[in-house]
Write an enzyme that holds these catalytic residues in place. Structure first.
Site, short mmCIF file in Angstrom:
data_model
loop_
_atom_site.label_atom_id
_atom_site.label_comp_id
_atom_site.label_asym_id
_atom_site.label_seq_id
_atom_site.Cartn_x
_atom_site.Cartn_y
_atom_site.Cartn_z
N CYS A 133 0.83 -1.20 0.00
CA CYS A 133 0.00 0.00 0.00
C CYS A 133 0.87 1.26 0.00
O CYS A 133 1.41 1.64 1.03
CB CYS A 133 -0.91 -0.03 1.24
N CYS A 136 -0.33 4.08 2.22
CA CYS A 136 -0.07 3.86 3.65
C CYS A 136 1.41 4.08 3.98
O CYS A 136 1.74 4.66 5.01
CB CYS A 136 -0.42 2.43 4.06
N ASP A 137 2.31 3.58 3.14
CA ASP A 137 3.71 3.46 3.55
C ASP A 137 4.71 4.29 2.75
O ASP A 137 5.90 4.32 3.08
CB ASP A 137 4.13 1.98 3.47
C1 LIG Z 1 0.52 -4.59 5.16
C2 LIG Z 1 -0.61 -3.61 5.15
C3 LIG Z 1 -0.42 -2.35 5.68
C4 LIG Z 1 -1.47 -1.43 5.69
N1 LIG Z 1 -1.24 -0.21 6.24
C5 LIG Z 1 -2.26 0.69 6.30
C6 LIG Z 1 -2.04 1.98 6.88
O1 LIG Z 1 -0.93 2.33 7.32
N2 LIG Z 1 -3.12 2.82 6.92
C7 LIG Z 1 -4.35 2.49 6.42
O2 LIG Z 1 -5.28 3.28 6.51
N3 LIG Z 1 -4.56 1.29 5.85
C8 LIG Z 1 -3.55 0.39 5.78
N4 LIG Z 1 -3.74 -0.83 5.17
C9 LIG Z 1 -5.07 -1.11 4.61
C10 LIG Z 1 -6.04 -1.51 5.74
O3 LIG Z 1 -5.44 -2.50 6.51
C11 LIG Z 1 -7.36 -2.00 5.17
O4 LIG Z 1 -7.90 -1.01 4.32
C12 LIG Z 1 -8.36 -2.29 6.29
O5 LIG Z 1 -7.83 -3.22 7.22
C13 LIG Z 1 -9.67 -2.85 5.72
O6 LIG Z 1 -10.53 -3.11 6.79
P1 LIG Z 1 -11.69 -4.19 6.67
O7 LIG Z 1 -12.32 -4.25 8.03
O8 LIG Z 1 -12.54 -3.90 5.51
O9 LIG Z 1 -10.97 -5.57 6.32
P2 LIG Z 1 -9.80 -6.38 7.02
O10 LIG Z 1 -8.93 -5.55 7.85
O11 LIG Z 1 -9.19 -7.17 5.91
O12 LIG Z 1 -10.57 -7.38 7.98
C14 LIG Z 1 -11.41 -8.38 7.48
C15 LIG Z 1 -11.66 -9.38 8.58
O13 LIG Z 1 -12.62 -10.35 8.16
C16 LIG Z 1 -12.19 -11.62 8.59
N5 LIG Z 1 -12.82 -12.66 7.78
C17 LIG Z 1 -12.67 -12.90 6.46
N6 LIG Z 1 -13.38 -13.99 6.10
C18 LIG Z 1 -13.99 -14.43 7.23
C19 LIG Z 1 -14.85 -15.52 7.52
N7 LIG Z 1 -15.25 -16.39 6.57
N8 LIG Z 1 -15.28 -15.71 8.80
C20 LIG Z 1 -14.91 -14.86 9.79
N9 LIG Z 1 -14.07 -13.78 9.55
C21 LIG Z 1 -13.63 -13.59 8.30
C22 LIG Z 1 -10.69 -11.55 8.42
O14 LIG Z 1 -10.08 -12.56 9.14
C23 LIG Z 1 -10.41 -10.17 8.98
O15 LIG Z 1 -10.34 -10.21 10.36
C24 LIG Z 1 -2.72 -1.77 5.14
C25 LIG Z 1 -2.91 -3.03 4.60
C26 LIG Z 1 -1.88 -3.96 4.60
C27 LIG Z 1 -2.09 -5.33 4.01
#
Ligand SMILES: Cc1cc2nc3c(=O)[nH]c(=O)nc-3n(C[C@H](O)[C@H](O)[C@H](O)COP(=O)(O)OP(=O)(O)OC[C@H]3O[C@@H](n4cnc5c(N)ncnc54)[C@H](O)[C@@H]3O)c2cc1C
Length: 324
Positions: A133, A136-137
């Protein structure tokens, strides 16, 4: 039967839980069995989440969100959802342990997964010079030499954006031409800080504490060569986690769950979606959290409307009884 079940423990799921719990809906949150806390568990410092001027470690931020959701009464189950029945007024959620939970409303917040290179070093170097990302970084790579892997629009966008910080940005692509749109290609070609490395794939990432370089394999000759780097950005695609709802909820052309305008309403009444699973563009922790808020509020209004509708016949019967 519960009012609401939230699937996913990322910023979208936990924020939806905070709102639903504070609305006294007693949410059940299914957090997954292994990836509790979502994508931010894979990173180190988060510098762009409002409220943390000194930055916050990704796992610490997620622990705080979980604490906040639990403080207001969210019940958390550490299991995976393996099957969903979404039609009809009662939604059924089957868990990995065989149990079935029922609710009148669902918030689906399972996130999306950045495609990986498939190298063992990805697990240890993520957040230590290896990133998925640029938004982000990118800031961490001022005056550094870095590389972006990929040949599509997002790789060109990330590479161009990263030239704001880095002195040099290599674009590593396994073919000799790009998939990206012509305008994105041209913008990258015109940028003096960007250098293309064609017909190359990453064979290994070097570094113990942090990324120090890569081994490149020539996809035509098979030859290996080393490239010194301070950072590596992987931009080879992203897959929304929608497999549980295929054929059940409408999806967009980009593979995300389709929602009605700026709401979280999916194609099935009572099912709301939030976070990266509905977002092909922004994919940030704060946008996911905001979208979790929208989903909880939409679910709250939906449940209130169901209660009102159920109340109307009862009220009419009461009035009739009084009249008699
Ligand atoms: C390495 C990295 C660094 C990042 N750094 C930043 C940053 O500095 N700043 C920023 O704003 N964003 C950052 N991001 C992006 C940010 O992490 C995502 O945009 C954000 O986490 C999305 O949130 P979400 O809740 O939609 O999904 P996610 O965080 O992906 O969470 C989804 C959840 O659903 C769960 N899940 C999936 N399928 C199932 C199932 N069948 N049953 C039960 N649970 C399930 C997963 O296990 C997970 O816990 C980064 C991403 C990555 C990969």
């Amino acid at each position: 039967m519960r009012d609401i079940i939230i699937i996913g423990s990322g910023p979208a799921g936990f924020t939806a839980a905070i709102y639903a719990a504070r609305a006294e809906l007693k949410p059940l949150l299914i957090a997954s069995s292994v990836e509790i806390g979502g994508e931010l568990m894979n990173t180190t410092e988060v510098e762009n989440f409002p409220g943390f001027p000194e930055a916050v470690m990704g796992p610490d931020l997620m622990t705080k969100m979980q604490e906040q959701a639990e403080k207001f009464g969210t019940e958390i189950v550490y299991d995976d959802v393996v099957e969903l029945e979404l039609d009809g007024p009662v939604k059924r959620v089957k868990l990995g342990n065989g149990g079935v939970e029922e609710a009148r409303a669902i918030v689906y917040a399972t996130g999306s997964a950045y495609r990986k290179l498939g190298l063992p070093e990805e697990a240890t170097l993520s957040g230590h010079g290896l990133s998925w990302c640029a938004t982000c970084d990118g800031f961490f790579f001022r005056q550094k030499t870095i590389a972006v892997v990929g040949g599509g629009d997002s790789a060109m966008e990330e590479a161009t954006f990263l030239t704001r910080f880095a002195d040099k940005v290599y674009v590593i692509h396994r073919r000799d031409s790009l998939k990206a749109s012509k305008i994105m290609q041209q913008r990258a070609f015109d940028n003096e800080k960007i250098e293309f490395i064609w017909n190359a794939e990453i064979a290994a990432i070097h570094g113990t504490e942090a990324v120090s370089g890569v081994s490149l394999r020539d996809t035509v000759t098979g030859e290996l060569r080393a490239l010194d780097l301070d950072g590596l950005f992987v931009a080879i695609g992203n897959d929304p986690r929608t497999h549980l709802v295929h054929g059940k909820l409408e999806l967009t052309a980009e593979g995300t769950i389709a929602v009605d305008g700026r709401s979280s309403r999916t194609s099935v009444p009572g099912v709301f979606a939030a976070g990266d699973v509905i977002d092909p563009h922004y994919r940030q922790a704060v946008t996911a959290a905001g979208s979790g808020t929208v989903a909880a509020l939409d679910a709250e209004h939906y449940l209130a409307a169901l209660d009102d509708a159920a109340g109307e016949p009862a009220q009419a019967a009461q009035l009739a009884a009084v009249a008699e």
